[in-house]
Write a protein that holds these residues in place. Sequence first.
Motif, PDB file in Angstrom:
ATOM      1  N   LEU A   3      -2.581  75.916  23.405  1.00 35.51           N
ATOM      2  CA  LEU A   3      -3.083  74.539  23.417  1.00 35.51           C
ATOM      3  C   LEU A   3      -1.985  73.557  23.801  1.00 35.51           C
ATOM      4  O   LEU A   3      -0.854  73.653  23.334  1.00 35.51           O
ATOM      5  CB  LEU A   3      -3.628  74.151  22.036  1.00 35.51           C
ATOM      6  N   GLU A   4      -2.335  72.602  24.662  1.00 31.31           N
ATOM      7  CA  GLU A   4      -1.475  71.449  24.909  1.00 31.31           C
ATOM      8  C   GLU A   4      -2.334  70.195  24.787  1.00 31.31           C
ATOM      9  O   GLU A   4      -3.551  70.227  25.042  1.00 31.31           O
ATOM     10  CB  GLU A   4      -0.830  71.516  26.291  1.00 31.31           C
ATOM     11  N   ILE A   5      -1.705  69.106  24.375  1.00 30.91           N
ATOM     12  CA  ILE A   5      -2.411  67.827  24.255  1.00 30.91           C
ATOM     13  C   ILE A   5      -1.849  66.859  25.301  1.00 30.91           C
ATOM     14  O   ILE A   5      -0.625  66.703  25.416  1.00 30.91           O
ATOM     15  CB  ILE A   5      -2.261  67.216  22.847  1.00 30.91           C
ATOM     16  N   TYR A   6      -2.757  66.252  26.056  1.00 30.10           N
ATOM     17  CA  TYR A   6      -2.404  65.206  27.029  1.00 30.10           C
ATOM     18  C   TYR A   6      -2.981  63.915  26.472  1.00 30.10           C
ATOM     19  O   TYR A   6      -4.183  63.670  26.535  1.00 30.10           O
ATOM     20  CB  TYR A   6      -2.984  65.537  28.395  1.00 30.10           C
ATOM     21  N   SER A   7      -2.116  63.089  25.879  1.00 34.16           N
ATOM     22  CA  SER A   7      -2.552  61.925  25.105  1.00 34.16           C
ATOM     23  C   SER A   7      -2.377  60.637  25.906  1.00 34.16           C
ATOM     24  O   SER A   7      -1.259  60.277  26.271  1.00 34.16           O
ATOM     25  CB  SER A   7      -1.766  61.857  23.801  1.00 34.16           C
ATOM     26  N   ILE A   8      -3.482  59.929  26.152  1.00 30.93           N
ATOM     27  CA  ILE A   8      -3.466  58.683  26.931  1.00 30.93           C
ATOM     28  C   ILE A   8      -3.663  57.503  25.997  1.00 30.93           C
ATOM     29  O   ILE A   8      -4.705  57.395  25.327  1.00 30.93           O
ATOM     30  CB  ILE A   8      -4.582  58.671  27.994  1.00 30.93           C
ATOM     31  N   CYS A   9      -2.685  56.631  25.937  1.00 33.04           N
ATOM     32  CA  CYS A   9      -2.805  55.439  25.097  1.00 33.04           C
ATOM     33  C   CYS A   9      -3.375  54.294  25.929  1.00 33.04           C
ATOM     34  O   CYS A   9      -2.824  53.935  26.969  1.00 33.04           O
ATOM     35  CB  CYS A   9      -1.442  55.054  24.526  1.00 33.04           C
TER      36      CYS A   9
ATOM     37  N   VAL B 219      -0.408  70.115  33.867  1.00 31.55           N
ATOM     38  CA  VAL B 219      -0.217  70.704  32.538  1.00 31.55           C
ATOM     39  C   VAL B 219      -0.556  72.192  32.586  1.00 31.55           C
ATOM     40  O   VAL B 219      -1.678  72.580  32.924  1.00 31.55           O
ATOM     41  CB  VAL B 219      -1.084  69.995  31.482  1.00 31.55           C
ATOM     42  N   ASP B 220       0.412  73.019  32.262  1.00 30.25           N
ATOM     43  CA  ASP B 220       0.249  74.478  32.320  1.00 30.25           C
ATOM     44  C   ASP B 220      -0.101  75.002  30.930  1.00 30.25           C
ATOM     45  O   ASP B 220       0.777  75.304  30.113  1.00 30.25           O
ATOM     46  CB  ASP B 220       1.536  75.122  32.844  1.00 30.25           C
ATOM     47  N   ALA B 221      -1.380  75.056  30.657  1.00 34.39           N
ATOM     48  CA  ALA B 221      -1.842  75.548  29.354  1.00 34.39           C
ATOM     49  C   ALA B 221      -3.252  76.089  29.515  1.00 34.39           C
ATOM     50  O   ALA B 221      -4.019  75.636  30.370  1.00 34.39           O
ATOM     51  CB  ALA B 221      -1.823  74.434  28.312  1.00 34.39           C
ATOM     52  N   LYS B 222      -3.595  77.079  28.683  1.00 34.37           N
ATOM     53  CA  LYS B 222      -4.931  77.656  28.754  1.00 34.37           C
ATOM     54  C   LYS B 222      -5.984  76.626  28.367  1.00 34.37           C
ATOM     55  O   LYS B 222      -7.060  76.550  28.975  1.00 34.37           O
ATOM     56  CB  LYS B 222      -5.025  78.877  27.835  1.00 34.37           C
ATOM     57  N   VAL B 223      -5.689  75.832  27.342  1.00 33.35           N
ATOM     58  CA  VAL B 223      -6.596  74.777  26.890  1.00 33.35           C
ATOM     59  C   VAL B 223      -5.813  73.470  26.773  1.00 33.35           C
ATOM     60  O   VAL B 223      -4.719  73.441  26.201  1.00 33.35           O
ATOM     61  CB  VAL B 223      -7.239  75.116  25.521  1.00 33.35           C
TER      62      VAL B 223
ATOM     63  N   ASP C  35      -9.293  76.570  31.055  1.00 34.28           N
ATOM     64  CA  ASP C  35      -9.200  77.341  32.300  1.00 34.28           C
ATOM     65  C   ASP C  35      -9.616  76.514  33.520  1.00 34.28           C
ATOM     66  O   ASP C  35     -10.310  76.995  34.416  1.00 34.28           O
ATOM     67  CB  ASP C  35     -10.054  78.605  32.212  1.00 34.28           C
ATOM     68  N   GLY C  36      -9.208  75.243  33.540  1.00 36.45           N
ATOM     69  CA  GLY C  36      -9.446  74.396  34.705  1.00 36.45           C
ATOM     70  C   GLY C  36     -10.764  73.669  34.731  1.00 36.45           C
ATOM     71  O   GLY C  36     -11.020  72.894  35.661  1.00 36.45           O
ATOM     72  N   ASP C  37     -11.622  73.862  33.753  1.00 38.04           N
ATOM     73  CA  ASP C  37     -12.917  73.183  33.709  1.00 38.04           C
ATOM     74  C   ASP C  37     -13.048  72.375  32.421  1.00 38.04           C
ATOM     75  O   ASP C  37     -12.649  72.829  31.346  1.00 38.04           O
ATOM     76  CB  ASP C  37     -14.063  74.197  33.778  1.00 38.04           C
TER      77      ASP C  37
END
Length: 361
Positions: free
Chosen positions: A283-289, A246-250, A338-340
Motif C-alpha cells: 500500500l502507498e498513500i497519495y495525499s492531496i491537500c 507511484v510504484d505500488a500494488k495499491v 493494479d492500475g485501475d
Amino acid sequence: MAACVAAALAIVSCTDKAVISGVLKDAPEKQVVVRELDMDKYVVLDTLTTGKDGSFKYKADIAKGQPEFIYLFYGQTKVASLLLESGEKACVEADTLGNYSVSGSEASAKLQQIDERYADFITSFIAAEGDRAEMTRLYVDYYRSCVKYVMENPTSMTVVPVLFQDLSEYTPIFSSQTDAIFFRQAADTLRTIYPDSKYVKALDREANRRMNILGINNRISEASESGYPDINMPDINGKMKSLSSVDAKVVLVHFWSTADPLNTMFNIEKLMPVYEQYHGKGLEIYSICIDPDKGEWGSVVTAQKLPWINVNDGLGTASPVVSLYNIAGLPTSFIIADGDMLPSAVNSVDGLKRELDRLLK
C-alpha cells in the motif's frame, strides 16, 4: 467632422480623464446615456442632453494604464463603442440608428470596425437560418477572422470583446475547448502592459477557467487509457510528483484539508494505523491537500510526520483535481489497484480495510 475636431482642440487635456465630444445627427435636445462596461454588465455613468445641433461632450474618469470601455446609448440603441485611454480626446459622429464613426482614439476606431464586422456576421447568420451549410460556412469564416484578429493584435485591449463575442447567450464564438489557449495567450500578453486593468483580470480568470476545463478533459481522455485521471503536483519538497509514477500494488488517493481539524486528526487516528499495517504489503498513500495555504499544509505534514506522498498545488478548491475527481466533501479517498481505480469512493476505515485485505492477500 470639422466642428468635431474644433471642439476637441478646445479641450484642455487631463491626465486622469478622457474627453468624448460629438454629434448625434437629427437628435436635437435629446438624451444620450453614457455607460461603462463592468465585466458582464453596463453601469450608467451619466445622462447627457444634446444641444440644438445634436452636439454633446463628456469627460470620463480614466486612470492611467487602465483603459475603459465606454458606450453611448440613445434609448435602447447603442450609438457608439469606445475604448479610451487617459488623456485621449475622442470625437464621435453618430445617428440614432447606431451608425457611427470615431476619430482621435486609435483603439476606439478599431472597436468600431469590430462592431461593424460582428453586426454584419450576425445579420448574415440570421438571414441564413434553415440553410445549415451556409450557416456553418458563415460561422467558420467569422471564427477564423476573429482568431486572426486576436493573433495579429496581441497588445491591443480590443481583443477582449472579440474573445467574448457570442451567437447567443449560451453560444460563444470561441466555443472550442482548445480556444482556452487564445484566452491564455491574450491574458498573459495584456497583463504585462495593463497589469491593473479590471478587463485583463477578468480575461485572466476566464483563461484560467478554460485552461482548467481543457486540462480536465485531457486528463479524462488519458484516464480512459490508464484507468484513472492522473495528477501531477508539487510534494512537500517542491518536487513534482505524479500519481501515475507511484510504484505500488495499491494506491490510496486521499483528499483532505488542513482547514478542518477533523481532517488533520484523521491523518493520525485513522490513516496512520492503516498505513503501518498495510504499507509493507504493497500500500502507498497519495495525499492531496485542498488548501491555498501551502505554509500551513507544510507545517501540519511536518508536525505529524506523515510518511506517505503529500502534494498540494496551492489552488485550494479552484484546483482542477476537485472537478476531475468530483470532490464534494473532505476527507474523500479512492483506491487504485493494479492500475485501475475502483468505481466508488471509500466511505469508512472499516470499508478501506476490507478492500485492502482483499487486494493485498
